[in-house]
Scaffold this motif. Structure first.
Motif, PDB file in Angstrom:
ATOM      1  N   SER A  34       2.857   3.519  -4.987  1.00 45.67           N
ATOM      2  CA  SER A  34       2.703   2.999  -6.343  1.00 45.67           C
ATOM      3  C   SER A  34       2.796   1.473  -6.357  1.00 45.67           C
ATOM      4  O   SER A  34       3.459   0.866  -5.522  1.00 45.67           O
ATOM      5  CB  SER A  34       3.777   3.586  -7.262  1.00 45.67           C
ATOM      6  OG  SER A  34       5.072   3.236  -6.793  1.00 45.67           O
ATOM      7  N   PHE A  35       2.117   0.857  -7.307  1.00 47.97           N
ATOM      8  CA  PHE A  35       2.158  -0.607  -7.438  1.00 47.97           C
ATOM      9  C   PHE A  35       2.018  -0.992  -8.906  1.00 47.97           C
ATOM     10  O   PHE A  35       1.431  -0.263  -9.707  1.00 47.97           O
ATOM     11  CB  PHE A  35       1.033  -1.256  -6.619  1.00 47.97           C
ATOM     12  CG  PHE A  35      -0.352  -0.864  -7.053  1.00 47.97           C
ATOM     13  CD1 PHE A  35      -1.007  -1.554  -8.070  1.00 47.97           C
ATOM     14  CD2 PHE A  35      -1.000   0.205  -6.453  1.00 47.97           C
ATOM     15  CE1 PHE A  35      -2.281  -1.190  -8.475  1.00 47.97           C
ATOM     16  CE2 PHE A  35      -2.282   0.566  -6.843  1.00 47.97           C
ATOM     17  CZ  PHE A  35      -2.922  -0.118  -7.859  1.00 47.97           C
ATOM     18  N   THR A  36       2.587  -2.149  -9.231  1.00 43.12           N
ATOM     19  CA  THR A  36       2.492  -2.724 -10.576  1.00 43.12           C
ATOM     20  C   THR A  36       2.418  -4.235 -10.450  1.00 43.12           C
ATOM     21  O   THR A  36       3.232  -4.845  -9.743  1.00 43.12           O
ATOM     22  CB  THR A  36       3.703  -2.341 -11.444  1.00 43.12           C
ATOM     23  OG1 THR A  36       3.761  -0.918 -11.573  1.00 43.12           O
ATOM     24  CG2 THR A  36       3.589  -2.961 -12.835  1.00 43.12           C
ATOM     25  N   PHE A  37       1.458  -4.826 -11.111  1.00 43.62           N
ATOM     26  CA  PHE A  37       1.340  -6.277 -11.174  1.00 43.62           C
ATOM     27  C   PHE A  37       1.434  -6.694 -12.639  1.00 43.62           C
ATOM     28  O   PHE A  37       0.685  -6.183 -13.480  1.00 43.62           O
ATOM     29  CB  PHE A  37       0.011  -6.751 -10.585  1.00 43.62           C
ATOM     30  CG  PHE A  37      -0.116  -6.507  -9.108  1.00 43.62           C
ATOM     31  CD1 PHE A  37       0.529  -7.334  -8.199  1.00 43.62           C
ATOM     32  CD2 PHE A  37      -0.877  -5.454  -8.622  1.00 43.62           C
ATOM     33  CE1 PHE A  37       0.416  -7.109  -6.830  1.00 43.62           C
ATOM     34  CE2 PHE A  37      -0.996  -5.223  -7.259  1.00 43.62           C
ATOM     35  CZ  PHE A  37      -0.344  -6.049  -6.361  1.00 43.62           C
ATOM     36  N   GLY A  38       2.347  -7.610 -12.939  1.00 43.85           N
ATOM     37  CA  GLY A  38       2.550  -8.057 -14.306  1.00 43.85           C
ATOM     38  C   GLY A  38       2.323  -9.541 -14.476  1.00 43.85           C
ATOM     39  O   GLY A  38       2.056 -10.271 -13.512  1.00 43.85           O
ATOM     40  N   ASP A  39       2.438 -10.001 -15.731  1.00 44.21           N
ATOM     41  CA  ASP A  39       2.276 -11.414 -16.107  1.00 44.21           C
ATOM     42  C   ASP A  39       0.890 -11.946 -15.748  1.00 44.21           C
ATOM     43  O   ASP A  39       0.749 -13.124 -15.388  1.00 44.21           O
ATOM     44  CB  ASP A  39       3.350 -12.288 -15.436  1.00 44.21           C
ATOM     45  CG  ASP A  39       4.751 -11.917 -15.875  1.00 44.21           C
ATOM     46  OD1 ASP A  39       4.937 -11.648 -17.079  1.00 44.21           O
ATOM     47  OD2 ASP A  39       5.652 -11.881 -15.030  1.00 44.21           O
TER      48      ASP A  39
END
Length: 398
Positions: free
Chosen positions: A326-331
């Motif tokens: 799983s991965f998440t990229f924010g901003d």
């Protein structure tokens, strides 16, 4: 010929250089001294004859001592007794030539050979070149080497600074890449590092650190900003959501550039979002131990995008892929992005990719969920593209 062979600044090279100077200056003086003695009157004393050799003798001694002193200085201070950056900085060298890592653009395709990213490659500096292993551990060794020589210049200093940036780029260490580019720009005035840094910051996550680096680039006590650089700075500040700073550089660009320069970028009326996010999960044995990156696509076609070491600025954020994939990229600022994957060394294709594809972040859709992206080995054979043959037409004469 001797000067040419002494081009490599080694101990042997300086010995040859010293010998060349002695021969070039010493022999004519010796000939002059011998001729002078031969022309002295017969009644001249032996003492006077030998005194006539004092000038060429003193000159020869001075040349030899000066050459030896300078050679020792270059060895002790400049580190020119080392034959490569590997020896100077004590870099880690893998026992066998490492196989390249494969970079993939995740979108529906079968088969995909991917793009090779070298692990052992040549690094060029202003005065030296070395072939090094582009492994993250060598960044620490290069940092230690630069710390040990802090405050003085060595033959391999600039090369060590460039090598750190190259290693960070080859391993998608995006945050480290920006920090190293900033250091190189401030300490050695490298235009290439500044260009890579500004390109990497544009559409980068709108974090406090990204803004601080962009503020450093905007500081005209540290950097000269003019011409097309003003337009690039306006684009970067606009993506960061600061239209006031973007407008400042945009107006300066309008005063110095023609209308054609503004076809690809015009200042928006309102600031875009800077809190976008992209999430998903990658499955498959080939993805284990990989590094996932969020890459800016813009108006380009995904099939034509390259993720080589020279285009590493396209990777705006990257992280190691965890066990569950799983991965998440924010901003993230608004725009078109795609997911890239840098596989661990030794994993080779072709691959079958199911899922992924470009995603759009905007005010109406600030979050994008790519779901599950399946990566597996493909059983199809990659057929190399044939090169086009161009036929020359003969002109008929009337």
């Amino acid at each position: 010929e001797v000067l040419g062979e002494a081009g490599e600044p080694t101990i042997l090279g300086f010995r040859r250089m010293t010998l060349a100077l002695v021969l070039a200056l010493g022999l004519p003086m010796a000939v002059w001294g011998g001729a002078l003695m031969a022309m002295l009157p017969r009644e001249a004393k032996i003492k006077a004859r030998f005194l006539s050799l004092a000038v060429p003798f003193i000159l020869l001694v001075a040349i030899w001592h000066g050459g030896a002193t300078f050679a020792n200085y270059c060895i002790d201070v400049l580190g020119m007794d080392k034959t490569s950056l590997n020896q100077a900085a004590g870099l880690l060298q893998l026992p066998e030539p490492p196989r390249p890592r494969i970079a993939l653009r995740l979108r529906d395709t079968d088969p995909d050979q991917g793009q090779q990213v070298k692990i052992r490659d040549k690094v060029d500096g202003f005065t030296a070149t070395s072939v090094i292993d582009l492994v993250p551990e060598n960044i620490l060794r290069l940092n230690r080497y630069l710390k040990d020589i802090d405050g003085r210049y060595t033959y391999y200093k600039n090369l060590a600074m460039e090598a750190r940036r190259t290693i960070a780029g080859a391993n998608w260490l995006v945050e480290e890449l920006r920090e190293l580019c900033l250091q190189n720009s401030l300490e050695k005035g490298s235009i290439l590092n500044t260009a890579i840094l500004l390109a990497s910051l544009t559409r980068a996550p709108a974090t406090s650190r990204s803004r601080a680096i962009l503020e450093s680039l905007s500081n005209e006590k540290l950097f000269y900003v003019g011409g097309r650089s003003c337009l690039r700075m306006a684009r970067a500040w606009s993506a960061m959501g600061d239209l006031e700073m973007a407008g400042k550089f945009y107006e300066r660009a309008r005063k110095s550039l023609g209308k054609k320069e503004f076809k690809r970028f015009t200042l928006p009326d309102a600031a875009g979002i800077t809190n976008g996010s992209v999430t998903g999960r990658i499955t498959g044995e080939a993805a284990r131990g990989a590094r996932v990156g969020l890459c800016y696509l813009g108006d380009d076609n995904l099939n034509s995008v390259y993720l080589s070491s020279l285009s590493v600025w396209k990777v705006k954020a990257a992280k190691d892929l965890p066990e569950d994939g799983s991965f998440t990229f924010g901003d993230m600022p608004e725009g078109r992005y795609f997911i890239g994957l840098l596989l661990r060394s030794g994993v080779e294709g072709p691959f079958k990719i199911k899922g992924g594809g470009p995603v759009e972040i905007n005010r109406g859709s600030p979050g994008a969920d790519l779901g599950v992206i399946e990566l597996s080995k493909s059983h199809k054979r990659v057929i190399p593209k044939k090169k086009k043959k161009f036929k020359l037409e003969k002109k008929r004469k009337r």
